[in-house]
Design a protein around this motif. Structure first.
Motif, PDB file in Angstrom:
ATOM      1  N   UNK A   1       0.823  -1.701  -0.127  1.00  0.00           N
ATOM      2  CA  UNK A   1      -0.166  -0.323  -0.427  1.00  0.00           C
ATOM      3  C   UNK A   1       1.058   1.273  -0.318  1.00  0.00           C
ATOM      4  N   UNK A   2       0.780   1.998  -1.035  1.00  0.00           N
ATOM      5  CA  UNK A   2       1.782   2.989  -1.184  1.00  0.00           C
ATOM      6  C   UNK A   2       2.775   2.927  -2.683  1.00  0.00           C
ATOM      7  N   UNK A   3       3.194   3.789  -3.239  1.00  0.00           N
ATOM      8  CA  UNK A   3       3.912   3.765  -4.214  1.00  0.00           C
ATOM      9  C   UNK A   3       5.095   4.858  -4.360  1.00  0.00           C
ATOM     10  N   UNK A   4       5.402   5.710  -3.190  1.00  0.00           N
ATOM     11  CA  UNK A   4       5.823   6.366  -3.310  1.00  0.00           C
ATOM     12  C   UNK A   4       7.318   5.577  -3.272  1.00  0.00           C
ATOM     13  N   UNK A   5       8.498   6.173  -2.241  1.00  0.00           N
ATOM     14  CA  UNK A   5       9.871   5.439  -2.853  1.00  0.00           C
ATOM     15  C   UNK A   5       9.939   4.999  -1.069  1.00  0.00           C
ATOM     16  N   UNK A   6       9.281   5.207  -0.279  1.00  0.00           N
ATOM     17  CA  UNK A   6       8.984   3.796   0.783  1.00  0.00           C
ATOM     18  C   UNK A   6       8.720   2.854  -0.272  1.00  0.00           C
TER      19      UNK A   6
ATOM     20  N   UNK B   1      -0.847  -0.666  -4.421  1.00  0.00           N
ATOM     21  CA  UNK B   1      -1.941  -0.165  -4.219  1.00  0.00           C
ATOM     22  C   UNK B   1      -2.033   1.390  -3.771  1.00  0.00           C
ATOM     23  N   UNK B   2      -2.545   2.485  -4.828  1.00  0.00           N
ATOM     24  CA  UNK B   2      -2.135   3.715  -4.314  1.00  0.00           C
ATOM     25  C   UNK B   2      -3.669   4.492  -4.428  1.00  0.00           C
ATOM     26  N   UNK B   3      -3.688   4.807  -4.007  1.00  0.00           N
ATOM     27  CA  UNK B   3      -4.852   6.036  -4.002  1.00  0.00           C
ATOM     28  C   UNK B   3      -5.457   6.513  -4.786  1.00  0.00           C
ATOM     29  N   UNK B   4      -4.220   6.746  -5.606  1.00  0.00           N
ATOM     30  CA  UNK B   4      -4.942   7.330  -7.542  1.00  0.00           C
ATOM     31  C   UNK B   4      -4.917   5.830  -8.025  1.00  0.00           C
ATOM     32  N   UNK B   5      -4.221   4.955  -7.619  1.00  0.00           N
ATOM     33  CA  UNK B   5      -4.132   3.536  -8.908  1.00  0.00           C
ATOM     34  C   UNK B   5      -3.294   4.600  -9.860  1.00  0.00           C
TER      35      UNK B   5
ATOM     36  N   UNK C   1      -0.118   5.983  -9.638  1.00  0.00           N
ATOM     37  CA  UNK C   1       0.734   5.886  -9.341  1.00  0.00           C
ATOM     38  C   UNK C   1       1.456   4.682  -8.926  1.00  0.00           C
ATOM     39  N   UNK C   2       0.392   3.427  -8.940  1.00  0.00           N
ATOM     40  CA  UNK C   2       0.679   2.487  -8.331  1.00  0.00           C
ATOM     41  C   UNK C   2       1.058   2.040  -9.747  1.00  0.00           C
ATOM     42  N   UNK C   3       0.163   2.136 -11.145  1.00  0.00           N
ATOM     43  CA  UNK C   3       0.096   1.497 -12.233  1.00  0.00           C
ATOM     44  C   UNK C   3       1.644   1.717 -12.811  1.00  0.00           C
ATOM     45  N   UNK C   4       2.713   3.475 -12.951  1.00  0.00           N
ATOM     46  CA  UNK C   4       3.315   3.716 -12.818  1.00  0.00           C
ATOM     47  C   UNK C   4       4.826   2.970 -12.172  1.00  0.00           C
ATOM     48  N   UNK C   5       4.352   2.568 -10.580  1.00  0.00           N
ATOM     49  CA  UNK C   5       5.206   1.531 -10.156  1.00  0.00           C
ATOM     50  C   UNK C   5       5.441   0.620 -10.432  1.00  0.00           C
ATOM     51  N   UNK C   6       4.695   0.011 -10.753  1.00  0.00           N
ATOM     52  CA  UNK C   6       4.489  -1.595 -11.593  1.00  0.00           C
ATOM     53  C   UNK C   6       5.205  -1.688 -12.436  1.00  0.00           C
ATOM     54  N   UNK C   7       4.910  -0.557 -13.494  1.00  0.00           N
ATOM     55  CA  UNK C   7       5.484  -1.084 -14.484  1.00  0.00           C
ATOM     56  C   UNK C   7       6.967  -0.787 -14.541  1.00  0.00           C
ATOM     57  N   UNK C   8       7.388   0.030 -13.727  1.00  0.00           N
ATOM     58  CA  UNK C   8       8.955   1.017 -13.226  1.00  0.00           C
ATOM     59  C   UNK C   8       9.406  -0.891 -12.748  1.00  0.00           C
ATOM     60  N   UNK C   9       9.003  -1.470 -11.685  1.00  0.00           N
ATOM     61  CA  UNK C   9       9.699  -1.975 -11.256  1.00  0.00           C
ATOM     62  C   UNK C   9       9.620  -3.832 -11.934  1.00  0.00           C
ATOM     63  N   UNK C  10       8.460  -3.891 -12.927  1.00  0.00           N
ATOM     64  CA  UNK C  10       8.394  -4.679 -13.630  1.00  0.00           C
ATOM     65  C   UNK C  10       9.454  -4.600 -15.302  1.00  0.00           C
ATOM     66  N   UNK C  11       9.906  -3.745 -15.725  1.00  0.00           N
ATOM     67  CA  UNK C  11      10.996  -3.395 -16.348  1.00  0.00           C
ATOM     68  C   UNK C  11      12.312  -3.526 -15.660  1.00  0.00           C
TER      69      UNK C  11
ATOM     70  N   UNK D   1      -5.601 -10.751  -1.005  1.00  0.00           N
ATOM     71  CA  UNK D   1      -6.070 -11.939  -1.127  1.00  0.00           C
ATOM     72  C   UNK D   1      -5.027 -12.755  -1.260  1.00  0.00           C
ATOM     73  N   UNK D   2      -5.071 -13.890  -0.398  1.00  0.00           N
ATOM     74  CA  UNK D   2      -4.257 -14.833  -0.213  1.00  0.00           C
ATOM     75  C   UNK D   2      -2.461 -14.300  -0.136  1.00  0.00           C
ATOM     76  N   UNK D   3      -2.857 -12.594   0.173  1.00  0.00           N
ATOM     77  CA  UNK D   3      -0.718 -11.904   0.626  1.00  0.00           C
ATOM     78  C   UNK D   3      -0.584 -12.418   1.603  1.00  0.00           C
ATOM     79  N   UNK D   4       0.711 -12.929   1.488  1.00  0.00           N
ATOM     80  CA  UNK D   4       1.021 -13.678   3.466  1.00  0.00           C
ATOM     81  C   UNK D   4       2.018 -12.006   4.002  1.00  0.00           C
ATOM     82  N   UNK D   5       2.447 -11.337   2.853  1.00  0.00           N
ATOM     83  CA  UNK D   5       2.805  -9.829   3.567  1.00  0.00           C
ATOM     84  C   UNK D   5       2.056  -8.414   3.201  1.00  0.00           C
ATOM     85  N   UNK D   6       2.564  -7.581   4.102  1.00  0.00           N
ATOM     86  CA  UNK D   6       1.348  -7.050   3.426  1.00  0.00           C
ATOM     87  C   UNK D   6       2.549  -5.493   4.244  1.00  0.00           C
ATOM     88  N   UNK D   7       2.488  -4.353   3.270  1.00  0.00           N
ATOM     89  CA  UNK D   7       3.573  -3.201   3.881  1.00  0.00           C
ATOM     90  C   UNK D   7       2.564  -2.321   3.744  1.00  0.00           C
ATOM     91  N   UNK D   8       2.328  -1.096   4.902  1.00  0.00           N
ATOM     92  CA  UNK D   8       1.484  -0.269   4.223  1.00  0.00           C
ATOM     93  C   UNK D   8       2.522   1.002   4.435  1.00  0.00           C
TER      94      UNK D   8
END
Length: 331
Positions: free
Chosen positions: A133-138, A158-162, A164-174, A197-204
């Protein structure tokens, strides 16, 4: 006499996740054994903002320094970061300045390394699905650190706007797609229920003032690292989740002063002060057990501590000296 100046890029280049986790193991262990001196945070308010000073001395490893953080709200209009900082590492024998490090990068990486240490000590060995949860530096730093202690196969952001989450997912995947067939899958997720759902690790890692998910959707056996809220009025984790968890903190004293995730349910009568099972350093030192210890889930609540900053700075500087990183200037 000279001082070494290390930029954010230098900090990133100097230390890997395992080195950062080792530094946090040392910091938390000394903090909980009474071998770290961490005075109360000093605050100076000026016309444009506030400046915070956070010194620490670690006796066992003979590490000394201070972090300075400025919070100047009008910086946003100037195109500058609202929060800025630096860490000054001193020679513990002579008091002479040894190094000046970028505070933002160091803080992000030491926070994530603390979460990774907690994950290694508390999460199930086969944990592999992370809800972030969150898509920033942390968020970036936590992927960097957690991948060193668990074989992550899927990361849901997951991010508030959605967006930033999409951008971070694409960046990290690359970035990680070239690491081989074991590279994790990154997904931007809109609904917290789908992320959990099915997550065994969570970061906020957000600045939310209200819970970012519902306790009913947390899987039994999950481990949570809650690092975003740092004021009594901020809350990322709902009281029911806290009540169902074995709660571990970085510092009991700091948690009851600053951690809204714990203060809100305490004031509501959902938990009492005995609900904190241990400090992370007690587990490091072997005076409290690892794992869930009979609880449904585990929760590591961190508000940050100067002992972490100085231990991390010391490790970074030692590596930078060996690698020749940074700029060395006379004093």
């Amino acid at each position: 006499m000279t001082i070494r100046i290390l930029s954010a890029a230098d900090v990133r280049a100097a230390i890997d996740p395992l080195g950062a986790i080792d530094a946090m193991r040392s910091a938390f262990g000394q903090l909980s054994s009474g071998e770290a001196s961490v005075p109360l945070r000093g605050q100076l308010v000026s016309a444009a903002g506030a400046t915070l000073t956070m010194p620490a001395y670690l006796d066992q490893t003979c590490e000394l320094g201070v972090k300075i953080v400025s919070v100047f709200p009008d910086n946003a209009g100037l195109g500058l970061a609202i929060v800025q900082g630096a860490v000054l590492l001193l020679d513990a024998v002579t008091g002479a300045p040894r190094a000046l490090l970028d505070g933002s990068e160091l803080t992000a990486r030491r926070t994530a390394a603390g979460s990774a240490l907690a994950t290694d000590l508390l999460a199930t060995p086969d944990a592999s699905v992370l809800a972030l949860f969150g898509a920033g530096v942390q968020a970036r730093a936590h992927v960097w650190a957690l991948a060193a202690v668990r074989a992550l196969r899927e990361i849901r952001i997951v991010s508030r706007s959605g967006t930033t989450a999409e951008h971070l997912a694409a960046e990290l995947d690359s970035q990680m797609s070239g690491s081989g067939p074991g590279a994790p899958v990154f997904r931007a997720v809109r609904d917290p229920r789908d992320a959990l759902r099915g997550a065994d690790l969570i970061v906020t890692a957000t600045t939310s003032e209200k819970p970012v998910f519902d306790a009913r959707h947390v899987e039994q056996g999950a481990h949570i690292n809650a690092v975003g809220s740092f004021r009594p009025d901020m809350q990322e984790v709902d009281p029911a989740t806290v009540a169902n968890a074995r709660v571990i903190v970085d510092s009991r004293e700091a948690a009851w002063e600053e951690a809204g995730d714990l203060i809100v349910p305490l004031r509501a009568g959902t938990i009492d002060e005995s609900h904190i099972a241990a400090e992370l350093g007690q587990i490091v030192n072997g005076t409290s057990p690892r794992g869930r210890a009979g609880w449904d889930i585990t929760l590591f609540k961190s508000v940050g501590n100067a002992a972490q900053d100085i231990a991390m700075a010391s490790a970074v500087v030692a590596a930078a000296e060996e690698l020749g990183l940074g700029l060395t200037v006379p004093l």
